[in-house]
Design a protein around this motif. Structure first.
Motif, PDB file in Angstrom:
ATOM      1  N   ALA A  52      45.040  47.601  38.770  1.00  0.00           N
ATOM      2  CA  ALA A  52      45.566  46.350  38.215  1.00  0.00           C
ATOM      3  C   ALA A  52      45.159  45.148  39.070  1.00  0.00           C
ATOM      4  O   ALA A  52      44.868  44.070  38.541  1.00  0.00           O
ATOM      5  N   VAL A  53      45.134  45.322  40.388  1.00  0.00           N
ATOM      6  CA  VAL A  53      44.707  44.235  41.280  1.00  0.00           C
ATOM      7  C   VAL A  53      43.265  43.840  40.974  1.00  0.00           C
ATOM      8  O   VAL A  53      42.921  42.650  40.923  1.00  0.00           O
ATOM      9  N   GLN A  54      42.398  44.835  40.752  1.00  0.00           N
ATOM     10  CA  GLN A  54      41.005  44.537  40.424  1.00  0.00           C
ATOM     11  C   GLN A  54      40.885  43.882  39.053  1.00  0.00           C
ATOM     12  O   GLN A  54      40.021  43.020  38.845  1.00  0.00           O
ATOM     13  N   VAL A  55      41.732  44.280  38.127  1.00  0.00           N
ATOM     14  CA  VAL A  55      41.741  43.653  36.801  1.00  0.00           C
ATOM     15  C   VAL A  55      42.089  42.175  36.915  1.00  0.00           C
ATOM     16  O   VAL A  55      41.445  41.312  36.310  1.00  0.00           O
ATOM     17  N   GLU A  56      43.087  41.853  37.719  1.00  0.00           N
ATOM     18  CA  GLU A  56      43.587  40.487  37.826  1.00  0.00           C
ATOM     19  C   GLU A  56      42.719  39.596  38.712  1.00  0.00           C
ATOM     20  O   GLU A  56      42.644  38.393  38.517  1.00  0.00           O
ATOM     21  N   GLU A  62      47.503  40.186  46.104  1.00  0.00           N
ATOM     22  CA  GLU A  62      46.822  41.099  47.026  1.00  0.00           C
ATOM     23  C   GLU A  62      45.319  40.821  47.083  1.00  0.00           C
ATOM     24  O   GLU A  62      44.701  40.885  48.151  1.00  0.00           O
ATOM     25  N   PHE A  63      44.730  40.496  45.934  1.00  0.00           N
ATOM     26  CA  PHE A  63      43.313  40.171  45.901  1.00  0.00           C
ATOM     27  C   PHE A  63      43.049  38.889  46.685  1.00  0.00           C
ATOM     28  O   PHE A  63      42.128  38.827  47.503  1.00  0.00           O
ATOM     29  N   LYS A  64      43.889  37.883  46.457  1.00  0.00           N
ATOM     30  CA  LYS A  64      43.710  36.601  47.156  1.00  0.00           C
ATOM     31  C   LYS A  64      43.893  36.742  48.662  1.00  0.00           C
ATOM     32  O   LYS A  64      43.112  36.212  49.454  1.00  0.00           O
ATOM     33  N   ILE A  65      44.931  37.474  49.071  1.00  0.00           N
ATOM     34  CA  ILE A  65      45.202  37.649  50.504  1.00  0.00           C
ATOM     35  C   ILE A  65      44.055  38.409  51.163  1.00  0.00           C
ATOM     36  O   ILE A  65      43.565  38.016  52.227  1.00  0.00           O
ATOM     37  N   SER A  66      43.606  39.500  50.537  1.00  0.00           N
ATOM     38  CA  SER A  66      42.509  40.287  51.100  1.00  0.00           C
ATOM     39  C   SER A  66      41.235  39.459  51.209  1.00  0.00           C
ATOM     40  O   SER A  66      40.518  39.522  52.213  1.00  0.00           O
ATOM     41  N   LYS A  67      40.961  38.673  50.178  1.00  0.00           N
ATOM     42  CA  LYS A  67      39.759  37.834  50.175  1.00  0.00           C
ATOM     43  C   LYS A  67      39.806  36.813  51.307  1.00  0.00           C
ATOM     44  O   LYS A  67      38.812  36.601  52.019  1.00  0.00           O
ATOM     45  N   LYS A  68      40.963  36.195  51.498  1.00  0.00           N
ATOM     46  CA  LYS A  68      41.104  35.191  52.561  1.00  0.00           C
ATOM     47  C   LYS A  68      40.990  35.827  53.941  1.00  0.00           C
ATOM     48  O   LYS A  68      40.377  35.257  54.853  1.00  0.00           O
ATOM     49  N   LEU A  69      41.581  37.012  54.111  1.00  0.00           N
ATOM     50  CA  LEU A  69      41.493  37.691  55.403  1.00  0.00           C
ATOM     51  C   LEU A  69      40.040  38.048  55.733  1.00  0.00           C
ATOM     52  O   LEU A  69      39.613  37.943  56.889  1.00  0.00           O
ATOM     53  N   VAL A 216      48.959  47.881  32.315  1.00  0.00           N
ATOM     54  CA  VAL A 216      48.728  49.310  32.562  1.00  0.00           C
ATOM     55  C   VAL A 216      47.517  49.789  31.760  1.00  0.00           C
ATOM     56  O   VAL A 216      46.674  50.535  32.272  1.00  0.00           O
ATOM     57  N   LYS A 217      47.397  49.353  30.531  1.00  0.00           N
ATOM     58  CA  LYS A 217      46.249  49.745  29.701  1.00  0.00           C
ATOM     59  C   LYS A 217      44.940  49.259  30.311  1.00  0.00           C
ATOM     60  O   LYS A 217      43.935  49.984  30.343  1.00  0.00           O
ATOM     61  N   GLU A 218      44.925  48.022  30.792  1.00  0.00           N
ATOM     62  CA  GLU A 218      43.721  47.479  31.413  1.00  0.00           C
ATOM     63  C   GLU A 218      43.391  48.234  32.699  1.00  0.00           C
ATOM     64  O   GLU A 218      42.218  48.483  33.010  1.00  0.00           O
ATOM     65  N   ALA A 219      44.419  48.617  33.449  1.00  0.00           N
ATOM     66  CA  ALA A 219      44.205  49.370  34.691  1.00  0.00           C
ATOM     67  C   ALA A 219      43.611  50.743  34.396  1.00  0.00           C
ATOM     68  O   ALA A 219      42.684  51.205  35.075  1.00  0.00           O
ATOM     69  N   VAL A 220      44.132  51.416  33.382  1.00  0.00           N
ATOM     70  CA  VAL A 220      43.634  52.742  33.006  1.00  0.00           C
ATOM     71  C   VAL A 220      42.177  52.656  32.553  1.00  0.00           C
ATOM     72  O   VAL A 220      41.367  53.543  32.847  1.00  0.00           O
ATOM     73  N   LYS A 221      41.831  51.597  31.854  1.00  0.00           N
ATOM     74  CA  LYS A 221      40.444  51.413  31.413  1.00  0.00           C
ATOM     75  C   LYS A 221      39.497  51.341  32.610  1.00  0.00           C
ATOM     76  O   LYS A 221      38.401  51.917  32.604  1.00  0.00           O
TER      77      LYS A 221
END
Length: 250
Positions: A52-56, A62-69, A216-221
């Motif tokens: 879901a994080v990768q989808v968003e 979490e994506f923004k924090i990881s990217k900034k770090l 959840v559907k997007e994450a499963v895809k």
């Protein structure tokens, strides 16, 4: 409530568990009974959340924090010589806003920038929860009452046929892989023995609303495309899955 049935069908075997360094092996979780190997619900929830994080993307905390770090350098050196913590989700960001979590220096600048561009809680936190709030998705395994969230017990072995195993199945186990390791890693013979299985995993996700169902559907895809893997040794080819999802109408 919306009930989704999800099946994870391994393309390559997966290993979910802990290391036993003295025995040079990795084994599945077993709890009090060594024969009852299981997959914790938190592992499945973590798999869905990672997808879901990768989808968003940038809409996820979490994506923004990881990217900034990553932009700032090694995360473990960001706070070097400073006190304070590093936030990991919207709950931590909310704590910073309310003065319940101290951040300093580079981390404070990072948090200020993220808060200017991110609406909290983000969709991932709303669906899967964080340190301050309960999520709208709940993992339920087959043969368990809806009010109970328990582990998924499965047999493990190289010769096991691929099929779906229920919570009640318990079989004998064997080590099914031996991985070459660097001998300098306190492993003189250079072999790490790993328990792995290709057992299909079936479970239900109980969603509170449409927002939860759609994420959840997007994450499963994404999992079905092989972009998010399960368990350990993913860089060695373990944990590639195909995934099916269907909505169950009672």
């Amino acid at each position: 409530m919306i009930k989704l049935k999800i099946s994870l069908i391994p393309v390559t075997k997966y290993s979910v568990g802990v290391s036993a360094p003295k025995e040079k092996r990795t084994v599945f979780y077993s709890g009090l009974y060594r024969k009852n190997k299981f997959i914790p619900p938190s592992t499945i929830k973590g798999l869905l959340r990672s997808a879901a994080v990768q989808v968003e993307g940038d809409r996820s905390c979490e994506f923004k924090i990881s990217k900034k770090l990553l932009e700032m350098g090694e995360s473990n050196s960001v706070n070097e010589g400073e006190s304070g913590g590093i936030p990991s989700n919207c709950g931590d960001l909310q704590n910073v806003l309310e003065g319940n979590m101290e951040v300093h220096g580079k981390v404070k600048s990072m948090v200020d920038e993220i808060l200017r561009t991110l609406t909290i809680p983000c969709r991932v936190c709303r669906v899967f929860g964080n340190s301050r709030m309960r999520g709208k998705a709940r993992i339920v395994f087959p043969n368990l009452r809806d009010s109970i969230v328990g582990p998924y017990v499965l047999p493990i072995g190289q010769s096991m046929p691929r099929r779906t195993f229920s919570i009640r199945d318990v079989k004998d186990l064997q080590f099914s892989y031996e991985l070459a390791q660097n001998k300098e890693q306190r492993n003189p013979d250079g072999i790490l023995r790993v328990e792995a299985t290709d057992a299909t995993i079936e479970f239900f996700v109980i969603c509170e609303d449409e927002e939860c169902k759609e994420l959840v559907k997007e994450a499963v895809k994404l999992i079905d495309q092989g972009l998010i893997r399960l368990g350990r040794y993913k860089s060695r080819g373990f944990g590639i899955l195909k995934a099916n999802i269907e909505e169950i109408r009672d």
